[in-house]
Scaffold this active site. Structure first.
Site, PDB file in Angstrom:
ATOM      1  N   ASP A 224     -21.269 -26.377 -30.363  1.00 40.56           N
ATOM      2  CA  ASP A 224     -20.231 -25.377 -30.630  1.00 40.56           C
ATOM      3  C   ASP A 224     -18.918 -25.965 -30.108  1.00 40.56           C
ATOM      4  O   ASP A 224     -18.906 -26.930 -29.341  1.00 40.56           O
ATOM      5  CB  ASP A 224     -20.560 -24.024 -29.988  1.00 40.56           C
ATOM      6  CG  ASP A 224     -19.756 -22.895 -30.636  1.00 40.56           C
ATOM      7  OD1 ASP A 224     -18.758 -23.186 -31.354  1.00 40.56           O
ATOM      8  OD2 ASP A 224     -20.095 -21.713 -30.439  1.00 40.56           O
TER       9      ASP A 224
HETATM   10  C1  BGC Z   1     -17.582 -20.228 -32.463  1.00 41.74           C
HETATM   11  C2  BGC Z   1     -18.285 -20.849 -33.649  1.00 41.74           C
HETATM   12  C3  BGC Z   1     -17.259 -21.418 -34.605  1.00 41.74           C
HETATM   13  C4  BGC Z   1     -16.424 -22.424 -33.853  1.00 41.74           C
HETATM   14  C5  BGC Z   1     -15.377 -23.090 -34.699  1.00 41.74           C
HETATM   15  C6  BGC Z   1     -16.586 -21.179 -31.825  1.00 41.74           C
HETATM   16  O1  BGC Z   1     -15.787 -20.505 -30.905  1.00 41.74           O
HETATM   17  O2  BGC Z   1     -18.527 -19.823 -31.500  1.00 41.74           O
HETATM   18  O3  BGC Z   1     -19.068 -19.879 -34.298  1.00 41.74           O
HETATM   19  O4  BGC Z   1     -17.873 -21.978 -35.722  1.00 41.74           O
HETATM   20  O5  BGC Z   1     -15.761 -21.781 -32.783  1.00 41.74           O
HETATM   21  O6  BGC Z   1     -14.340 -22.210 -34.987  1.00 41.74           O
END
Ligand code: BGC
Length: 725
Positions: A224
């Protein structure tokens, strides 16, 4: 297809390292970017959010209904359609992978991201996860199953450890990911949290043993965003790609870091430049030091290139299919139609004393603090800015035969977002936050005309309008977002008072609820009808109007239980939000309806519940195989209708002191049945509902009699049949 192993062999180490760590996108469109290696014909690779529609700053795309809404349709074919449509738009906008679908289980009713997830039930989640993955990938775009795993709350999301036993993980939290792998998902994203003390991107058991070992996952595991903690631990556990790869301090300022809910102290002591560069130079150093085998780097690269090859990206730089896709696929009439159809089919009729469908020629007062805005979705990485949206006021005005009066009646509920500018410091309480300027990352949500009424709407005027109309429709909503959980399950602002006052003025009052999870509806017995519309997306007002006027039967059923706040199994600080950064999943497998059934407690609205404008009679269910049943359902009304036929398995008593849920969803089918007609419905029952996970013996089906309840909800069996196993 080029030989990927051969290709890996031709890359220098520098080039290999550039394929496992994100970089800044020169085009500025991607959420995550890999630069490619032009020398050997590996093109750039772009990953983009998100689960409700494509999210690119300054770009527009179709805003589809939320994942939770989709699951309420109990019709995975719609998830397939929505996944495919989102992928077509992603490709048309130059993107190669979607950071979707989200598939965490709804464990905590307060979770700010529940709208991005499917259900409290593992089978329903798994079916929607698989269908979405298949839909996305059918268009040549890599799907990303996220967030692996036990990412069930936003409170302390980057530090909290989910303390959860293996049986519970296997029976509840892992099945949707396994289903995604079985559906061929190309990528899995790790979660921000820890599981039993170990961060998910460092978690050997989860990544190496279960995901890649047992399940045979061959794609790449991506972190993530900024969600990686170590170089050696993550590389050896099985993380393949670090995202975004750009140091956090370069992409976000301190305010945004607070928004992102990052524990900045976690970064203390981490050398500058490594705060999000753990797979760059540090990985090279770890390999040189003998801490990470060089074959691991080759494996990471092989996994990334394997997906590029699979989706045709290695067939020639510059000649990729995406280049020939015309921008007109975004906002195409087909995608608009799908966004509307899915939103309408997701609506759950919770109460109806006969007011709905609304009479064609009724004079209607349309009331609500945000009646002039479509409810697109929650805040955060799932935000999409659409080309067009239909507010409740517009939708009802366009559809109604009688006169329509529109009034807000209460102060607006602002959109809340992870990306809002927050005041710094600990005094940035949620209340102050709620009154802050709503500002999506895409530059505002552009949700229609502000000029319905002044900023101080008058409750008296709304009540007066309701009194004079034949019927009143009140639109209420919550405001959930990634990065924050809800403080409670009440509707924010003055909405409960508004509903009470309108209901007192007009006995024909319907309430339309737009929420990202369960909400308390204290006035539900005082109104004539309650329609749960979730976050419907850009088609909000249009879809709601079609259901209110009966152009469509409310086809949705609850994918989560609605109950008073204190009665959920997580209403205990140790369990949620946890103590000392540990959330103890002590309720085990008794989440959602499994809890309410075991406790013999009456929820407000049970899992699977939802009314129809039609009336259905069930015949006797019969077994058609070891794991299949058939039932004939007749629409005995004069209206065409949509029924969701559900089957739950009641297992025999397990040996020893193993407690099993009273019942588990085993199969379901959403069927349209014209007035007066019957349909024979065949349900395949999933082995998941028969099995329990024994940490020693693995998946076990205890011999004995399994009672299959076939009916309209988890608490409304119409016929039972016994199966022996
Ligand atoms: C989220 C993800 C997301 C990523 C990119 C993170 O904060 O948990 O679900 O895909 O950011 O934006």
């Amino acid at each position: 297809m080029p030989d990927v192993s051969d290709l890996v062999g031709r890359l220098t180490r520098e080039e290999k390292l550039s394929l496992v760590r994100g970089a800044r996108d020169p085009e500025g469109t991607a959420t995550g970017y890999l630069p490619g290696v032009e020398r050997v014909g590996v093109p750039e690779f772009r990953m983009v959010d998100g689960p409700l529609g494509v999210r690119i700053p300054e770009q527009r795309a179709t805003a589809f209904p939320a994942a939770l809404a989709l699951a309420a349709t109990f019709d995975p074919s719609l998830a397939g359609e929505q996944g495919a449509a989102t992928a077509r738009e992603a490709r048309a906008l130059g993107q190669d992978a979607l950071l979707a679908p989200g598939m965490n289980l709804v464990r905590v009713p307060h979770c700010g991201r529940n709208f991005e997830y499917f259900s409290e039930d593992p089978l329903l989640s798994a079916r929607f996860a698989a269908a979405t993955v298949e839909g996305i990938q059918s268009e040549g775009v890599v799907a990303t199953a996220k967030h692996f795993v036990a990412n069930n709350q936003e409170s302390g999301r980057t530090t909290v450890s989910a303390e959860v036993d293996e049986r519970t993980l296997r029976e509840l939290y892992l099945p949707s990911f396994e289903a995604a792998v079985d559906a061929g998902v190309g990528s899995v994203m790790t979660a921000y949290n820890r599981v039993n003390g170990t961060h998910t991107s460092d978690h050997r058991w989860l990544l190496r043993d279960v995901l890649k070992g047992e399940w045979g996952f061959e794609g790449y595991v991506v972190s993530d965003w900024h969600g990686i903690e170590t170089t050696v631990g993550a590389a050896n556990a099985g993380l393949d790609v670090e995202m975004p790869g750009v140091p956090m301090t370069e992409v976000v300022d301190a305010v945004e870091m607070a928004d992102l809910n990052f524990d900045s102290e976690r970064l203390d002591g981490v050398p500058d430049g490594r705060k999000a560069g753990l797979f760059g130079e540090p990985l090279a150093e770890a390999i040189d030091a003998g801490e990470v085998p060089p074959e691991r780097l080759d494996d990471m690269v092989r996994r990334v290139l394997g997906q590029l090859a699979r989706f045709g990206h290695l067939d020639g730089v510059g000649e990729r299919e995406r280049d020939s896709v015309h921008r007109s696929v975004v906002d195409s009439p087909e995608h608009r139609e799908l966004a509307e159809r899915a939103a309408a089919q997701a609506m759950v009729l919770l109460e109806n004393d006969g007011l709905l469908p609304l009479p064609e020629d009724a004079d209607v007062a349309v009331i609500g603090p945000n009646v002039d805005e479509a409810k697109l979705g929650g805040g955060g990485s799932a935000e999409t800015t659409p080309f067009r949206s239909v507010s409740p006021a517009e939708g009802l005005t366009a559809r109604a035969g009688g006169e329509v009066t529109v009034l807000r009646g209460a102060p607006r509920i602002p959109h809340r977002s992870l990306f809002d500018r927050l005041p710094l410091g600990d005094d940035s309480t949620p209340r102050e936050w709620e009154t802050g300027e709503a500002q999506g990352r895409n530059g505002g949500t552009d949700q229609g005309d502000d000029a319905v009424e002044s900023d101080r709407p008058s409750l008296d005027d709304a009540v007066e309008a309701a009194r004079e109309a034949d019927a009143a429709v009140v639109f209420v909503r919550d405001a959930t977002t990634e990065g924050r959980d809800r403080d409670d399950l009440r509707l924010p602002g003055e909405q409960d008072e508004l509903v009470e006052s309108v209901a007192a003025a007009n006995e024909n009052t319907a309430v339309v609820v737009r929420s990202g999870g369960p909400v308390e509806l204290p006035w539900r017995q005082k109104v004539s009808a309650v329609l749960q519309a979730w976050y419907p997306g850009q088609a909000d007002g249009e879809a709601v109007a079609s259901v209110l006027y009966g152009d469509r039967d409310p086809g949705g059923r609850l994918p989560i239980t609605f109950a008073p706040e204190g009665s959920y199994p997580t209403a205990d600080e140790r369990r949620y939000p946890g103590v000392d950064d540990r959330a103890h999943y002590e309720e085990g497998v008794f989440v959602g309806y499994r809890h309410f059934d075991a406790a013999d407690a009456e929820p407000t609205y049970p899992f699977g519940y939802g009314r129809s404008y039609a009336t259905f009679d069930y015949g006797d269910a019969e077994a058609t195989g070891e794991r299949s049943v058939r039932v004939t359902v007749e629409n005995v009304s004069e209206r065409d209708g949509r029924e969701v036929v559900q089957a739950y398995v009641r297992p025999p008593t397990a040996p020893g002191d193993v407690e099993r849920p009273v019942r588990e969803l085993a199969g379901f089918e959403s069927v349209e049945i014209p007035a007066g007609e019957s349909r024979a419905v065949d349900l395949d029952l999933d082995e998941l509902a028969f099995s329990r996970y024994d940490p020693e013996a693995g998946w076990t089906v205890d011999p004995g009699t399994y009672v299959v309840e076939v009916g309209r909800s988890s608490r409304d069996a119409r016929s039972t049949v016994e199966l022996r196993r």
